[in-house]
Design a protein around this motif. Structure first.
Motif, PDB file in Angstrom:
ATOM      1  N   ILE A 167       0.838  -1.207   0.000  1.00  0.00           N
ATOM      2  CA  ILE A 167       0.000   0.000   0.000  1.00  0.00           C
ATOM      3  C   ILE A 167       0.873   1.258   0.000  1.00  0.00           C
ATOM      4  O   ILE A 167       0.624   2.219  -0.754  1.00  0.00           O
ATOM      5  CB  ILE A 167      -0.955   0.006   1.213  1.00  0.00           C
ATOM      6  CG1 ILE A 167      -1.969  -1.147   1.115  1.00  0.00           C
ATOM      7  CG2 ILE A 167      -1.683   1.337   1.328  1.00  0.00           C
ATOM      8  CD1 ILE A 167      -2.874  -1.082  -0.093  1.00  0.00           C
ATOM      9  N   LEU A 168       1.913   1.263   0.850  1.00  0.00           N
ATOM     10  CA  LEU A 168       2.806   2.422   0.893  1.00  0.00           C
ATOM     11  C   LEU A 168       3.540   2.609  -0.434  1.00  0.00           C
ATOM     12  O   LEU A 168       3.737   3.734  -0.894  1.00  0.00           O
ATOM     13  CB  LEU A 168       3.816   2.255   2.038  1.00  0.00           C
ATOM     14  CG  LEU A 168       3.256   2.386   3.455  1.00  0.00           C
ATOM     15  CD1 LEU A 168       4.331   2.089   4.479  1.00  0.00           C
ATOM     16  CD2 LEU A 168       2.677   3.776   3.695  1.00  0.00           C
ATOM     17  N   SER A 169       3.951   1.483  -1.043  1.00  0.00           N
ATOM     18  CA  SER A 169       4.615   1.556  -2.350  1.00  0.00           C
ATOM     19  C   SER A 169       3.692   2.148  -3.395  1.00  0.00           C
ATOM     20  O   SER A 169       4.102   2.975  -4.217  1.00  0.00           O
ATOM     21  CB  SER A 169       5.066   0.160  -2.793  1.00  0.00           C
ATOM     22  OG  SER A 169       5.940  -0.416  -1.871  1.00  0.00           O
ATOM     23  N   LEU A 170       2.453   1.719  -3.361  1.00  0.00           N
ATOM     24  CA  LEU A 170       1.466   2.232  -4.310  1.00  0.00           C
ATOM     25  C   LEU A 170       1.257   3.727  -4.119  1.00  0.00           C
ATOM     26  O   LEU A 170       1.164   4.493  -5.094  1.00  0.00           O
ATOM     27  CB  LEU A 170       0.140   1.476  -4.133  1.00  0.00           C
ATOM     28  CG  LEU A 170      -0.948   1.717  -5.178  1.00  0.00           C
ATOM     29  CD1 LEU A 170      -0.484   1.266  -6.554  1.00  0.00           C
ATOM     30  CD2 LEU A 170      -2.230   0.980  -4.788  1.00  0.00           C
ATOM     31  N   LYS A 179      12.978   5.184  -8.878  1.00  0.00           N
ATOM     32  CA  LYS A 179      13.198   4.198  -9.938  1.00  0.00           C
ATOM     33  C   LYS A 179      12.932   2.764  -9.490  1.00  0.00           C
ATOM     34  O   LYS A 179      12.593   1.915 -10.308  1.00  0.00           O
ATOM     35  CB  LYS A 179      14.618   4.319 -10.481  1.00  0.00           C
ATOM     36  CG  LYS A 179      15.707   3.977  -9.469  1.00  0.00           C
ATOM     37  CD  LYS A 179      17.077   4.059 -10.121  1.00  0.00           C
ATOM     38  CE  LYS A 179      18.188   3.673  -9.159  1.00  0.00           C
ATOM     39  NZ  LYS A 179      19.519   3.705  -9.787  1.00  0.00           N
ATOM     40  N   ASN A 180      13.085   2.450  -8.200  1.00  0.00           N
ATOM     41  CA  ASN A 180      12.922   1.068  -7.741  1.00  0.00           C
ATOM     42  C   ASN A 180      11.573   0.788  -7.097  1.00  0.00           C
ATOM     43  O   ASN A 180      11.306  -0.349  -6.700  1.00  0.00           O
ATOM     44  CB  ASN A 180      14.036   0.716  -6.752  1.00  0.00           C
ATOM     45  CG  ASN A 180      15.394   0.625  -7.421  1.00  0.00           C
ATOM     46  OD1 ASN A 180      15.499   0.157  -8.543  1.00  0.00           O
ATOM     47  ND2 ASN A 180      16.424   1.093  -6.741  1.00  0.00           N
ATOM     48  N   ILE A 181      10.740   1.810  -6.984  1.00  0.00           N
ATOM     49  CA  ILE A 181       9.493   1.621  -6.232  1.00  0.00           C
ATOM     50  C   ILE A 181       8.539   0.673  -6.945  1.00  0.00           C
ATOM     51  O   ILE A 181       7.808  -0.092  -6.302  1.00  0.00           O
ATOM     52  CB  ILE A 181       8.810   2.988  -5.949  1.00  0.00           C
ATOM     53  CG1 ILE A 181       7.761   2.840  -4.830  1.00  0.00           C
ATOM     54  CG2 ILE A 181       8.191   3.560  -7.202  1.00  0.00           C
ATOM     55  CD1 ILE A 181       8.352   2.473  -3.512  1.00  0.00           C
ATOM     56  N   MET A 185       7.113  -2.668  -5.266  1.00  0.00           N
ATOM     57  CA  MET A 185       5.662  -2.810  -5.167  1.00  0.00           C
ATOM     58  C   MET A 185       5.231  -4.196  -5.659  1.00  0.00           C
ATOM     59  O   MET A 185       4.385  -4.858  -5.034  1.00  0.00           O
ATOM     60  CB  MET A 185       4.976  -1.718  -5.988  1.00  0.00           C
ATOM     61  CG  MET A 185       3.452  -1.731  -5.871  1.00  0.00           C
ATOM     62  SD  MET A 185       2.706  -0.344  -6.762  1.00  0.00           S
ATOM     63  CE  MET A 185       3.090  -0.805  -8.448  1.00  0.00           C
ATOM     64  N   ILE A 186       5.833  -4.667  -6.762  1.00  0.00           N
ATOM     65  CA  ILE A 186       5.525  -6.012  -7.282  1.00  0.00           C
ATOM     66  C   ILE A 186       5.978  -7.076  -6.280  1.00  0.00           C
ATOM     67  O   ILE A 186       5.258  -8.045  -6.011  1.00  0.00           O
ATOM     68  CB  ILE A 186       6.210  -6.218  -8.647  1.00  0.00           C
ATOM     69  CG1 ILE A 186       5.598  -5.279  -9.690  1.00  0.00           C
ATOM     70  CG2 ILE A 186       6.067  -7.665  -9.109  1.00  0.00           C
ATOM     71  CD1 ILE A 186       6.334  -5.252 -11.017  1.00  0.00           C
TER      72      ILE A 186
END
Length: 578
Positions: A167-170, A179-181, A185-186
């Motif tokens: 959720i935080l990544s989204l 660049k790595n988020i 997230m995946i």
């Protein structure tokens, strides 16, 4: 056994391959068919020549002489089975005769004494695992329910952490560029789904085909994206990174195909695939270990959390190879513990980078704001000086007329009128004098700027600030310290609804020493935090006060803040060390 004890049923099982027997078949002794003694976990198939087959497991358990309540905790058994306890059909999962699979962790209870016979008929037809792969456990209902509950709690806890990360990544993906988020997230989503299957197996019965195909694919897909994120964090050469990623993708594809078409995969092919997966896991461990070491040596990146996670995974991988029959009582298997540590160490490092970027952005924005303020202060001072220069020119232009009038009055001997005229000129001159607060240009411009702001907002401003013209302090540092404090004082007074609004500054600035006291009235009580005070403008830690504190620390100075009787006071003493 006591109420707190339980035992895993691992050793001395009688196994009758290719035969389905009931307790009745043992009424007059063992059947004459082939039987072997096995330990649960030493084999993953019910038949030596195929992943599929059928068989009967039988075990006699010795119990205390007094009758008690017992429970048997059954893990997933592939793919359908009938459980007999003490000659009674106690549990039926799926249909062993009509190829109907059903998978679920189950717990059954019974009363017994002296000894009890446990007999399990198994039929496997939909998974490359067959028979009993994970050992059942026997003990008191209380002990096994506690065991089951703790393991579910661990799974739910890890699942919740993974879901929060997702959720935080989204959210961060939509709020800022990183660049790595997307990769993390995946990973968070895959890990979240991967950790959900033990929870599902405890509460729902499922068809084996869909569940285990999904589980296996999630496992190797997770490895694939972990390698990608690891490569990005450690700044691995793109050719090596691409090769590692596509090798992992290929293994993921093979595991998917093998699971979908498992009924066509023979024992020999299964062996080669298992060797391939074994080699892949070792290569995976070696790759992430050396990539982390590379990041320490070559790019001098502080990846300590990642190194810890990598060590966890490497030790887990080695432990899994040394103890292949290991069954966790509480928690997860070695590989699952290792991958959990690795994923969260990557996540921690990524969140730290994001937090550092966010702090840098806030600091940069604050610096820009300070620069704009300095430009505005000097622009305001420049306009103020020009205005007074223009007034002086007008006064000089008018002076000739004044002199003529005075000469005319003098010729007439009118002394009283001369005095009266001169007195009027003095009043005009005093109104047009330039207000000077300090000999130091920067300090004077700063105080004049806030003097104008305070005057416009009916805030009384008292200044008693002694300065030397030349100082060793940076003009920028002085502006940040005094400017932020005077700005905060203005904000507090502007929010004030009652009483007189007042700001006072008293201090002295010499070549190597700055000491001052700034006080202001206020209505709203300041909110103190561990790092200072909460900004009442945006309900977050005040960046201005953090900037002030950083400069105070730079000079090893002292700052003290207190507030009482609706007066907020800041003391500071800074000395440039020789």
């Amino acid at each position: 056994e006591t109420e707190e004890e339980f035992t895993f049923l691992i050793y001395d099982w009688e196994y009758y391959p290719d035969n389905i027997y009931t307790p009745f078949d043992f009424s007059f002794g063992r059947p004459s068919s082939y039987m072997e003694y096995i330990s649960i976990g030493e084999r993953t198939s019910a038949n030596k020549n195929s992943a599929f087959g059928k068989g009967t497991y039988r075990l006699t358990v010795l119990l205390p002489s007094e009758e008690r309540s017992y429970a048997v905790l059954l893990p997933e058994i592939f793919s359908a089975y009938n459980l007999y306890v003490d000659n009674k059909l106690t549990l039926k999962m799926g249909d062993i005769e009509n190829n109907s699979s059903e998978i679920q962790n189950r717990l059954i209870t019974f009363n017994a004494k002296n000894k009890v016979q446990i007999l399990i008929n198994v039929s496997s037809f939909s998974h490359y695992y067959s028979g009993i792969v994970y050992p059942p456990a026997i003990g008191s209902p209380k002990a096994l329910n506690t065991l089951r509950g703790l393991n579910i709690f661990i799974c739910v806890f890890i699942f919740a952490l993974a879901f929060i990360c997702f959720i935080l990544s989204l959210y961060i993906k939509t709020a800022m560029r990183q660049k790595n988020i997307n990769v993390f997230m995946i990973i968070s989503l895959l890990f979240c789904l991967y950790m959900s299957y033990p929870i599902i197996h405890n509460y729902f019965s499922c068809s084996e085909e869909t569940v285990y195909i999904t589980e296996i694919c999630l496992n190797y897909a997770l490895y694939t994206f972990v390698i990608l994120l690891q490569s990005n964090i450690c700044e691995i050469n793109r050719y090596i990174k691409t090769t590692a990623f596509f090798v992992s993708l290929f293994v993921c594809f093979i595991s998917f195909i093998t699971s979908v078409f498992s009924e066509y995969v023979g024992i020999e092919m299964r062996y080669y695939i298992s060797v391939m997966l074994e080699v892949y896991k070792w290569l995976f461990g070696i790759y992430i270990t050396f990539s982390t070491i590379y990041s320490f040596i070559k790019i001098e990146k502080n990846n300590t959390p990642l190194l810890i996670g990598t060590i966890f995974f490497s030790v887990s991988l080695i432990s899994d190879r040394i103890y292949p029959l290991y069954e966790p009582i509480y928690g997860k298997y070695f590989i699952e513990i290792g991958i959990t540590a690795l994923v969260f160490s990557q996540g921690y490092l990524l969140w730290k980078d994001i937090a550092d970027s966010y702090i840098f952005r806030l600091t940069f924005e604050e610096q820009q704001r300070q620069m704009k303020k300095q430009i505005e202060i000097h622009k305001n001072n420049y306009e103020y000086i020009n205005k007074n220069i223009e007034e002086t020119r007008k006064l000089q232009h008018d002076m000739r007329q004044h002199i003529r009038v005075i000469n005319e009055l003098a010729d007439n001997g009118n002394v009283k009128e001369i005095k009266k005229y001169i007195s009027g000129l003095e009043k005009i001159q005093s109104r047009k004098e330039l207000t000077t607060f300090s000999e130091n240009i920067t300090i004077n411009a700063l105080l004049q700027y806030y003097y104008c702001i305070y005057s416009k907002n009916n805030i009384l401003f008292e200044v008693n600030f002694e300065t030397e013209k030349n100082i060793d302090f940076s003009d920028i540092d002085i502006t940040i310290i005094l400017g932020n404090l005077l700005e905060n004082a203005a904000d507090a007074c502007l929010r004030q609804k009652n009483d007189e609004k007042k700001v006072k500054i008293k201090g002295k600035l010499s070549r190597k020493n700055l000491i001052f006291k700034i006080s202001n009235t206020f209505d709203d009580k300041p909110i103190k935090t561990n790092d200072g005070f909460l900004s009442l403008k945006n309900s977050c830690d005040g960046i201005g006060l953090k900037s002030i504190n950083s400069i105070i620390k730079k000079y090893n100075g002292v700052i003290d803040i207190e507030y009482k009787n609706n007066i907020f006071v800041v003391y500071a003493n800074i000395t440039i060390q020789e």
